[in-house]
Design an enzyme around this catalytic site. Structure first.
Site, PDB file in Angstrom:
ATOM      1  N   ASP A 237      28.538  -8.720 118.325  1.00 61.13           N
ATOM      2  CA  ASP A 237      27.010  -8.928 118.434  1.00 61.13           C
ATOM      3  C   ASP A 237      26.796 -10.276 117.855  1.00 61.13           C
ATOM      4  O   ASP A 237      25.884 -11.157 118.195  1.00 61.13           O
ATOM      5  CB  ASP A 237      26.347  -7.886 117.687  1.00 61.13           C
ATOM      6  CG  ASP A 237      26.492  -7.647 116.147  1.00 61.13           C
ATOM      7  OD1 ASP A 237      27.625  -7.998 115.576  1.00 61.13           O
ATOM      8  OD2 ASP A 237      25.858  -6.616 115.599  1.00 61.13           O
TER       9      ASP A 237
ATOM     10  N   GLY B 222      30.255   3.191 107.958  1.00 63.51           N
ATOM     11  CA  GLY B 222      30.282   2.529 109.202  1.00 63.51           C
ATOM     12  C   GLY B 222      29.210   3.156 110.150  1.00 63.51           C
ATOM     13  O   GLY B 222      29.163   2.968 111.676  1.00 63.51           O
TER      14      GLY B 222
ATOM     15  N   GLU C 151      32.625  -4.191 119.383  1.00 64.78           N
ATOM     16  CA  GLU C 151      32.607  -4.208 118.210  1.00 64.78           C
ATOM     17  C   GLU C 151      32.990  -5.545 117.683  1.00 64.78           C
ATOM     18  O   GLU C 151      33.904  -6.509 118.493  1.00 64.78           O
ATOM     19  CB  GLU C 151      33.806  -3.380 117.810  1.00 64.78           C
ATOM     20  CG  GLU C 151      33.411  -2.743 116.484  1.00 64.78           C
ATOM     21  CD  GLU C 151      32.378  -1.768 116.358  1.00 64.78           C
ATOM     22  OE1 GLU C 151      31.466  -2.167 116.206  1.00 64.78           O
ATOM     23  OE2 GLU C 151      32.758  -0.411 116.875  1.00 64.78           O
ATOM     24  N   HIS C 152      32.446  -6.248 116.867  1.00 64.31           N
ATOM     25  CA  HIS C 152      32.359  -7.809 116.154  1.00 64.31           C
ATOM     26  C   HIS C 152      32.169  -8.526 117.438  1.00 64.31           C
ATOM     27  O   HIS C 152      32.487  -9.681 117.344  1.00 64.31           O
ATOM     28  CB  HIS C 152      33.608  -7.917 115.715  1.00 64.31           C
ATOM     29  CG  HIS C 152      34.025  -7.145 114.538  1.00 64.31           C
ATOM     30  ND1 HIS C 152      33.310  -7.587 113.352  1.00 64.31           N
ATOM     31  CD2 HIS C 152      34.451  -5.910 114.056  1.00 64.31           C
ATOM     32  CE1 HIS C 152      33.667  -6.833 112.309  1.00 64.31           C
ATOM     33  NE2 HIS C 152      34.273  -5.806 112.715  1.00 64.31           N
TER      34      HIS C 152
ATOM     35  N   SER D 289      25.860   2.771 109.484  1.00 63.74           N
ATOM     36  CA  SER D 289      24.829   1.968 109.486  1.00 63.74           C
ATOM     37  C   SER D 289      23.627   2.552 108.486  1.00 63.74           C
ATOM     38  O   SER D 289      22.394   2.613 108.914  1.00 63.74           O
ATOM     39  CB  SER D 289      23.955   1.635 110.714  1.00 63.74           C
ATOM     40  OG  SER D 289      24.709   0.762 111.370  1.00 63.74           O
ATOM     41  N   SER D 290      24.092   3.185 107.392  1.00 64.24           N
ATOM     42  CA  SER D 290      23.277   3.765 106.644  1.00 64.24           C
ATOM     43  C   SER D 290      22.409   2.809 105.759  1.00 64.24           C
ATOM     44  O   SER D 290      21.187   3.014 105.580  1.00 64.24           O
ATOM     45  CB  SER D 290      24.041   4.730 105.362  1.00 64.24           C
ATOM     46  OG  SER D 290      24.934   3.834 104.665  1.00 64.24           O
ATOM     47  N   SER D 291      22.812   1.735 105.673  1.00 58.89           N
ATOM     48  CA  SER D 291      21.953   0.713 105.094  1.00 58.89           C
ATOM     49  C   SER D 291      20.979   0.277 106.098  1.00 58.89           C
ATOM     50  O   SER D 291      19.798   0.068 105.578  1.00 58.89           O
ATOM     51  CB  SER D 291      22.678  -0.677 104.519  1.00 58.89           C
ATOM     52  OG  SER D 291      24.019  -0.527 104.651  1.00 58.89           O
TER      53      SER D 291
ATOM     54  N   SER E 228      16.421   8.442  95.473  1.00 59.02           N
ATOM     55  CA  SER E 228      17.120   8.800  96.685  1.00 59.02           C
ATOM     56  C   SER E 228      17.735  10.183  96.316  1.00 59.02           C
ATOM     57  O   SER E 228      18.332  10.302  95.197  1.00 59.02           O
ATOM     58  CB  SER E 228      17.746   7.868  97.199  1.00 59.02           C
ATOM     59  OG  SER E 228      18.833   8.290  97.981  1.00 59.02           O
TER      60      SER E 228
ATOM     61  N   ASP F 291      23.162  -2.938 114.988  1.00 57.84           N
ATOM     62  CA  ASP F 291      22.681  -1.923 114.103  1.00 57.84           C
ATOM     63  C   ASP F 291      21.076  -1.601 114.138  1.00 57.84           C
ATOM     64  O   ASP F 291      20.720  -0.252 114.586  1.00 57.84           O
ATOM     65  CB  ASP F 291      23.035  -1.930 112.596  1.00 57.84           C
ATOM     66  CG  ASP F 291      24.449  -1.934 112.410  1.00 57.84           C
ATOM     67  OD1 ASP F 291      25.403  -1.840 113.460  1.00 57.84           O
ATOM     68  OD2 ASP F 291      24.983  -2.690 111.436  1.00 57.84           O
TER      69      ASP F 291
HETATM   70  C1  GLA Z   1      28.556  -3.870 111.187  1.00 58.52           C
HETATM   71  C2  GLA Z   1      27.198  -5.091 111.309  1.00 58.52           C
HETATM   72  C3  GLA Z   1      27.094  -5.053 113.186  1.00 58.52           C
HETATM   73  C4  GLA Z   1      28.314  -5.391 113.613  1.00 58.52           C
HETATM   74  C5  GLA Z   1      29.340  -4.366 113.499  1.00 58.52           C
HETATM   75  C6  GLA Z   1      30.845  -4.764 114.022  1.00 58.52           C
HETATM   76  O1  GLA Z   1      28.248  -2.692 111.559  1.00 58.52           O
HETATM   77  O2  GLA Z   1      26.128  -4.629 110.821  1.00 58.52           O
HETATM   78  O3  GLA Z   1      26.144  -6.266 113.119  1.00 58.52           O
HETATM   79  O4  GLA Z   1      28.906  -6.710 113.843  1.00 58.52           O
HETATM   80  O5  GLA Z   1      29.573  -4.338 111.982  1.00 58.52           O
HETATM   81  O6  GLA Z   1      30.568  -4.689 115.544  1.00 58.52           O
END
Ligand code: GLA
Length: 393
Positions: free
Chosen positions: A41, A128, A38-39, A130-132, A72, A176
């Site tokens: 990438d 968290g 996490e954090h 990744s819906s976007s 939507s 994501d």
């Molecule tokens: C969000 C970002 C990803 C990643 C995570 C944390 O989901 O879109 O690129 O940095 O946070 O790991």
């Protein structure tokens, strides 16, 4: 996708835009969870996400006008935007996500004529998962196929990331979009964010289940805090690179970092780097643990990652901590951590498959008592990446 869901989406499209079937096409993009890494990438390190069975569908059809129309199932407001308009003025609305992708295609000379878009999703928003990125990726595959642009999935990943970085303004990494574009059933992806080399790792364990618990806490300042962490890592890299041979924090080991500790005047910056370096090492250890199905060790790594995100990277929050602590009180939980950017959103726990209901009941009850909020629970499994769905099947 089952026939009922397909019918529901087609009906939603017809109710919004009229019911001639001709030229209607249907696409799907999953969401993702990150198992660990996490954090890391945007620091060109290692991540281990997987695409999940929840996601966003897009029914789309040319409308013969000079406008895009957006509806939507998840949002009340509908959008209408002239195809040649400056898209900037729409950045406050949810349709900024498809517009960002349309904009990147447009800059590459692929102009989409007027179309009607109907999005249907079962991913919770701002949680968290990744819906976007899922909306961006479903738009990217739709445009690619409709315009016969000829991009491969990895190029679509890069387009969607560009849309997020340049149009939306979040300096996110590639994780994501990559998971959503390249996901495979039963597999997580060990992705090296420096080389963009992805290796599939089996995570399809009989008797085990991945449980996502949603804090339902609005993420508030998440985007600005995220960009702040990106900036802190940049600052830390500049300092570390004075003393070590480094191009990015993905190359930083814990031992090397410890050896230059006296040079850090700000403890916070040191802590941020400590998280990144230790998290990278945990991704490698996690791959080994998965390959030997060592559930005890998988749990240890999940918990260690959460503590590091909480104490060193400071992206957890009270609600996420309660969820992981309550999960870990149960004998059938192997381990638990926040997943995604943090500041709210979801946790991921590995548990015994037959204890799903008990997990949701016990963790849900304690969470409500301690936070005054109701949590939601979703069983997720590793699923396929973006694809088109044949509407006539
Ligand atoms: C969000 C970002 C990803 C990643 C995570 C944390 O989901 O879109 O690129 O940095 O946070 O790991």
């Amino acid at each position: 996708m089952n026939q009922d869901t397909k019918n529901l989406i087609i009906r939603g499209f017809h109710q919004s835009f009229g019911d001639k079937q001709k030229d209607l096409r249907l696409f799907f993009a999953p969401g993702r969870v990150n198992l660990i890494g996490e954090h890391t990438d945007y620091n060109y390190g290692l991540v281990l996400p997987f695409a999940i069975n929840l996601g966003t569908s897009l029914a789309i059809r040319p409308n013969g006008t000079d406008s895009f129309r957006f509806v939507s199932s998840g949002f009340k407001e509908n959008g209408e935007v002239k195809i040649n308009a400056a898209f900037e003025q729409h950045k406050q609305n949810w349709w900024k996500y498809p517009l960002g992708v349309i904009e990147i295609f447009r800059k590459m000379g692929h102009n989409l004529p007027g179309h009607d878009f109907y999005f249907y999703g079962d991913l919770p928003h701002s949680a968290g998962l990744s819906s976007s990125a899922s909306i961006e990726m479903v738009t990217a595959i739709a445009l690619n196929n409709i315009l016969s642009a000829g991009f491969g999935n990895f190029q679509l990943v890069e387009i969607a990331r560009k849309a997020e970085n340049e149009f939306i303004g979040l300096n996110c990494g590639i994780m994501d979009m990559y998971a959503i574009g390249m996901g495979k059933p039963g597999k997580a992806i060990k992705l090296d964010c420096n080389s963009n080399d992805g290796q599939l790792v089996s995570i399809d364990f009989t008797g085990k289940a991945f449980m996502v618990s949603n804090t339902n806490r609005p993420r508030g300042l998440a985007d600005s805090k995220y960009n702040e962490r990106v900036a802190e890592c940049k600052q830390g890299l500049a300092l570390a690179a004075h003393h070590l041979k480094l191009q990015n924090l993905g190359q930083l080991t814990v031992n090397d970092l410890v050896s230059i500790k006296p040079f850090f005047k700000e403890q916070t910056i040191y802590n941020r780097l400590f998280h990144v370096a230790s998290e990278n090492e945990r991704v490698r250890e996690m791959v080994d643990a998965l390959e030997t199905a060592d559930f005890k060790q998988i749990g240890v790594l999940l918990n260690a990652s959460h503590l590091s995100l909480r104490n060193d990277y400071e992206v957890s929050c009270f609600e996420l901590d309660v969820l992981t602590e309550e999960a870990n009180k149960l004998s059938f939980t192997d381990g638990s951590r926040m997943t995604g950017a943090g500041f709210g959103g979801c946790t991921l726990s590995l548990i015994d498959d037959q204890a799903k209901n008990e997990f949701a009941a016990k963790v849900g009850e304690a969470y409500l008592r301690k936070t005054n909020r109701a949590a939601d629970f979703y069983m997720v499994h590793p699923a396929d990446g973006i694809h088109e769905i044949n509407i006539n099947d």
